[in-house]
Design an enzyme around this catalytic site. Structure first.
Site, PDB file in Angstrom:
ATOM      1  N   ARG A  30     -64.380   7.064   0.768  1.00  0.00           N
ATOM      2  CA  ARG A  30     -63.610   8.238   0.292  1.00  0.00           C
ATOM      3  C   ARG A  30     -64.074   9.550   0.924  1.00  0.00           C
ATOM      4  NH1 ARG A  30     -64.008   5.082  -4.258  1.00  0.00           N
ATOM      5  NH2 ARG A  30     -62.047   4.012  -4.618  1.00  0.00           N
TER       6      ARG A  30
ATOM      7  N   LYS B  71     -56.792  18.790  10.722  1.00  0.00           N
ATOM      8  CA  LYS B  71     -55.796  17.713  10.737  1.00  0.00           C
ATOM      9  C   LYS B  71     -56.401  16.509  11.435  1.00  0.00           C
ATOM     10  CE  LYS B  71     -51.431  20.304  10.747  1.00  0.00           C
ATOM     11  NZ  LYS B  71     -50.212  20.627  11.522  1.00  0.00           N
TER      12      LYS B  71
ATOM     13  N   GLU C 272     -52.298  26.112  25.177  1.00  0.00           N
ATOM     14  CA  GLU C 272     -52.563  26.460  23.773  1.00  0.00           C
ATOM     15  C   GLU C 272     -53.301  27.804  23.699  1.00  0.00           C
ATOM     16  OE1 GLU C 272     -51.270  24.577  21.400  1.00  0.00           O
ATOM     17  OE2 GLU C 272     -51.061  22.571  22.281  1.00  0.00           O
TER      18      GLU C 272
ATOM     19  N   LYS D 265     -57.036  30.662  15.400  1.00  0.00           N
ATOM     20  CA  LYS D 265     -56.595  29.479  14.648  1.00  0.00           C
ATOM     21  C   LYS D 265     -57.268  29.437  13.276  1.00  0.00           C
ATOM     22  CE  LYS D 265     -55.445  24.666  14.550  1.00  0.00           C
ATOM     23  NZ  LYS D 265     -55.269  23.370  15.199  1.00  0.00           N
TER      24      LYS D 265
ATOM     25  N   GLU E 117     -50.220  24.110   5.782  1.00  0.00           N
ATOM     26  CA  GLU E 117     -48.960  24.419   6.464  1.00  0.00           C
ATOM     27  C   GLU E 117     -47.765  24.501   5.524  1.00  0.00           C
ATOM     28  OE1 GLU E 117     -48.649  22.676  10.370  1.00  0.00           O
ATOM     29  OE2 GLU E 117     -46.495  22.953  10.374  1.00  0.00           O
TER      30      GLU E 117
ATOM     31  N   ARG F  54     -48.917  29.000   8.712  1.00  0.00           N
ATOM     32  CA  ARG F  54     -49.534  28.110   9.703  1.00  0.00           C
ATOM     33  C   ARG F  54     -48.515  27.622  10.725  1.00  0.00           C
ATOM     34  NH1 ARG F  54     -54.210  23.391   8.931  1.00  0.00           N
ATOM     35  NH2 ARG F  54     -54.194  22.736  11.090  1.00  0.00           N
TER      36      ARG F  54
ATOM     37  N   ASN G  22     -46.942  26.451  15.758  1.00  0.00           N
ATOM     38  CA  ASN G  22     -45.999  25.534  16.407  1.00  0.00           C
ATOM     39  C   ASN G  22     -45.160  26.204  17.488  1.00  0.00           C
ATOM     40  OD1 ASN G  22     -46.822  23.432  14.768  1.00  0.00           O
ATOM     41  ND2 ASN G  22     -45.304  23.908  13.190  1.00  0.00           N
TER      42      ASN G  22
ATOM     43  N   HIS H 173     -43.636  24.360  20.451  1.00  0.00           N
ATOM     44  CA  HIS H 173     -43.749  22.932  20.167  1.00  0.00           C
ATOM     45  C   HIS H 173     -42.427  22.261  19.803  1.00  0.00           C
ATOM     46  CE1 HIS H 173     -47.989  23.801  20.410  1.00  0.00           C
ATOM     47  NE2 HIS H 173     -48.307  22.526  20.241  1.00  0.00           N
TER      48      HIS H 173
ATOM     49  N   HIS I  96     -42.187  19.199  22.021  1.00  0.00           N
ATOM     50  CA  HIS I  96     -42.159  17.828  21.490  1.00  0.00           C
ATOM     51  C   HIS I  96     -40.902  17.079  21.928  1.00  0.00           C
ATOM     52  CE1 HIS I  96     -45.196  18.749  18.057  1.00  0.00           C
ATOM     53  NE2 HIS I  96     -45.811  18.260  19.120  1.00  0.00           N
TER      54      HIS I  96
ATOM     55  N   HIS J 152     -49.354  17.055  27.080  1.00  0.00           N
ATOM     56  CA  HIS J 152     -48.930  17.836  25.920  1.00  0.00           C
ATOM     57  C   HIS J 152     -48.906  19.334  26.273  1.00  0.00           C
ATOM     58  CE1 HIS J 152     -48.430  19.190  21.832  1.00  0.00           C
ATOM     59  NE2 HIS J 152     -49.520  19.926  21.934  1.00  0.00           N
TER      60      HIS J 152
HETATM   61  N1  LIG Z   1     -55.619  17.412  14.998  1.00  0.00           N
HETATM   62  C1  LIG Z   1     -54.937  18.373  15.556  1.00  0.00           C
HETATM   63  O1  LIG Z   1     -54.735  19.458  14.984  1.00  0.00           O
HETATM   64  C2  LIG Z   1     -54.401  18.171  16.945  1.00  0.00           C
HETATM   65  C3  LIG Z   1     -53.884  19.256  17.663  1.00  0.00           C
HETATM   66  C4  LIG Z   1     -53.461  19.041  18.963  1.00  0.00           C
HETATM   67  C5  LIG Z   1     -53.550  17.780  19.536  1.00  0.00           C
HETATM   68  N2  LIG Z   1     -54.053  16.740  18.806  1.00  0.00           N
HETATM   69  C6  LIG Z   1     -54.173  15.390  19.410  1.00  0.00           C
HETATM   70  O2  LIG Z   1     -55.095  15.477  20.487  1.00  0.00           O
HETATM   71  C7  LIG Z   1     -54.821  14.418  21.405  1.00  0.00           C
HETATM   72  C8  LIG Z   1     -54.881  14.946  22.808  1.00  0.00           C
HETATM   73  O3  LIG Z   1     -56.181  15.432  23.051  1.00  0.00           O
HETATM   74  P1  LIG Z   1     -56.752  15.661  24.527  1.00  0.00           P
HETATM   75  O4  LIG Z   1     -55.768  16.428  25.310  1.00  0.00           O
HETATM   76  O5  LIG Z   1     -58.129  16.161  24.370  1.00  0.00           O
HETATM   77  O6  LIG Z   1     -56.701  14.199  25.160  1.00  0.00           O
HETATM   78  P2  LIG Z   1     -57.788  13.025  25.248  1.00  0.00           P
HETATM   79  O7  LIG Z   1     -58.655  12.997  24.088  1.00  0.00           O
HETATM   80  O8  LIG Z   1     -57.028  11.793  25.574  1.00  0.00           O
HETATM   81  O9  LIG Z   1     -58.628  13.447  26.544  1.00  0.00           O
HETATM   82  C9  LIG Z   1     -57.998  13.506  27.793  1.00  0.00           C
HETATM   83  C10 LIG Z   1     -58.747  12.678  28.853  1.00  0.00           C
HETATM   84  O10 LIG Z   1     -59.934  13.370  29.239  1.00  0.00           O
HETATM   85  C11 LIG Z   1     -61.075  12.520  29.135  1.00  0.00           C
HETATM   86  N3  LIG Z   1     -62.184  13.423  28.831  1.00  0.00           N
HETATM   87  C12 LIG Z   1     -62.470  14.031  27.656  1.00  0.00           C
HETATM   88  N4  LIG Z   1     -63.472  14.903  27.814  1.00  0.00           N
HETATM   89  C13 LIG Z   1     -63.849  14.842  29.106  1.00  0.00           C
HETATM   90  C14 LIG Z   1     -64.802  15.528  29.880  1.00  0.00           C
HETATM   91  N5  LIG Z   1     -65.557  16.506  29.345  1.00  0.00           N
HETATM   92  N6  LIG Z   1     -64.931  15.207  31.176  1.00  0.00           N
HETATM   93  C15 LIG Z   1     -64.117  14.268  31.730  1.00  0.00           C
HETATM   94  N7  LIG Z   1     -63.171  13.610  31.066  1.00  0.00           N
HETATM   95  C16 LIG Z   1     -63.028  13.903  29.765  1.00  0.00           C
HETATM   96  C17 LIG Z   1     -60.707  11.550  28.059  1.00  0.00           C
HETATM   97  O11 LIG Z   1     -61.461  10.370  28.141  1.00  0.00           O
HETATM   98  C18 LIG Z   1     -59.219  11.325  28.358  1.00  0.00           C
HETATM   99  O12 LIG Z   1     -59.063  10.387  29.377  1.00  0.00           O
HETATM  100  C19 LIG Z   1     -53.479  13.844  21.004  1.00  0.00           C
HETATM  101  O13 LIG Z   1     -53.676  12.608  20.379  1.00  0.00           O
HETATM  102  C20 LIG Z   1     -52.926  14.858  20.016  1.00  0.00           C
HETATM  103  O14 LIG Z   1     -52.079  14.262  19.043  1.00  0.00           O
HETATM  104  C21 LIG Z   1     -54.483  16.930  17.537  1.00  0.00           C
HETATM  105 ZN   LIG Z   2     -50.116  21.608  20.789  1.00  0.00          ZN
END
Ligand SMILES: NC(=O)c1ccc[n+]([C@@H]2O[C@H](COP(=O)([O-])OP(=O)(O)OC[C@H]3O[C@@H](n4cnc5c(N)ncnc54)[C@H](O)[C@@H]3O)[C@@H](O)[C@H]2O)c1
Ligand SMILES: [Zn+2]
Length: 358
Positions: free
Chosen positions: A121, A143, A185, A227, A237, A241, A245, A248, A252, A265
């Protein structure tokens, strides 16, 4: 080293940002009185680069630690791999006062946070984000979640970490395309909330793209501050908040239409911000000069500013109508009034969206 505090009463936490601070994580966690055994969740790419530093820092601070490695890729951000993480935590006997560290980008942060929020939990959770997107966006705000075969990020929780520990030096190994995606972003924060910050991004572009440590610490700190401020006023949200978006709705739709294959993204969001600014200009809320400045900055960082040939505007619109941000058929857009301020506009007409897309 800079610190931003996310103010959420007894769940408040610090975001610490610095150059070369990765090996300070153990010392920082020591006074937090977690159980002595810590889990570090990562993927093989990131763990090979930064795992040893993090593990030895934890050991030096007196923790025993173990790694849980899941494959690299968005497609592994799912229930099965969450189950795998939970299994490893159980096997290692983590208890209710234990801590789990997410070492990686948004994928690792989201799935680890989700696992941490449900294990017994909810146990302590620390984010060590290693992509620009994770450092300025996904690690802040609480999130968590995983994808379902019927939709992206459809299963998740709101769950705040105890600490976010950001070493900007980790960005030196990131793919250029991922870095630039994260910049979308960062630019978004300037447009929605801070004209001076937008100007900084215009003036210091060369330093930022050269990964100058001081410039990176500044843009990540300011992004996290913005943020954090927005999230602490509206954690779940229900109102303001939503301004996060901006870009987005169209972003999206573009990702859905291209099945997440053609654009990162951040690229989709950069494009979305340009096109949504056109809606704002056409409806008279945004001056043409400001609209051009937005386009120019997004283009200057190497992000797309117009739709690729053959993309069908009507199909994009139908994706937007199905989006969870559309309620009872009413489309809500975040539209800039000027650089540094946006409005939440309900009931934007389909025709006006189509015009901006063409
Ligand atoms: N929780 C939230 O509020 C929120 C907001 C925006 C996005 N997201 C989520 O985030 C995800 C995307 O995140 P991302 O863009 O970081 O992608 P990711 O986590 O897939 O990382 C991108 C690539 O970079 C590599 N990598 C990471 N750090 C590295 C480093 N320092 N050096 C070399 N390679 C590295 C990873 O292994 C991967 O191949 C999506 O799943 C999205 O839904 C969540
Ligand atoms: Zn985004």
């Amino acid at each position: 080293m800079k610190k931003v505090t996310v103010d959420l009463g007894d769940r408040s936490y610090d975001i610490v940002i610095g150059c070369g601070i990765l090996s300070g994580i153990g010392e920082r966690l020591k006074p937090m009185r977690f159980s002595p055994k810590i889990a570090v969740v990562s993927n093989p790419t990131i763990y090979a680069l930064y795992g040893p530093q993090v593990m030895s820092s934890l050991k030096e601070a007196g923790f025993s630690c173990f790694a849980v490695i899941i494959p690299d890729g968005e497609e592994y951000k799912d229930y099965n791999w969450t189950y795998h993480i939970l299994t490893e935590l159980l096997k290692q006997g983590l208890d209710r006062n234990s801590c789990v560290i997410a070492l990686g980008g948004g994928v690792i942060g989201d799935i680890t946070g989700f696992a941490a929020s449900t294990y017994m939990r909810g146990i302590h959770f620390v984010q060590v984000p290693t992509t620009l997107l994770a450092q300025v966006d996904s690690s802040v705000g609480g999130k968590t979640g995983v994808n379902h075969s019927l939709g992206k990020n459809m299963v998740g929780t709101f769950y705040q970490p105890r600490l976010v520990w950001i070493d900007v030096n980790t960005l030196s190994t990131l793919r250029k395309r991922d870095f630039v995606g994260g910049m979308a972003e960062v630019i978004k924060y300037g447009i929605i909330h801070d004209a001076e910050f937008f100007e900084y991004l215009e003036k210091k572009m060369a330093n930022i793209l050269d990964l100058d440590g001081g410039a990176l610490v500044h843009i990540i700190r300011r992004s996290c501050e913005i943020k954090a401020e927005i999230v602490s006023q509206d954690e779940r949200e229900t109102g303001q908040r939503a301004i996060l978006n901006f870009g987005h709705n169209i972003g999206h739709a573009v990702e859905t239409e291209t099945r997440y294959q053609q654009y990162t993204h951040g690229e989709a969001v950069g494009l979305g911000m340009c096109l949504e600014s056109r809606i704002a200009e056409a409806s008279g809320t945004l001056k043409p000069d400001d609209r051009r400045r937005i386009d120019d900055l997004i283009a200057a960082y190497g992000l797309p500013v117009s739709l690729s040939q053959g993309m069908d505007a009507a199909r994009l619109l139908s994706h937007m109508k199905l989006d969870k941000k559309t309620v009872a058929g009413v489309m809500t857009f975040i539209l800039p009034k000027r650089i540094g301020e946006v409005v939440i506009k309900k009931g934007v007409k389909g025709d006006d969206v189509i015009k901006a897309l063409r």
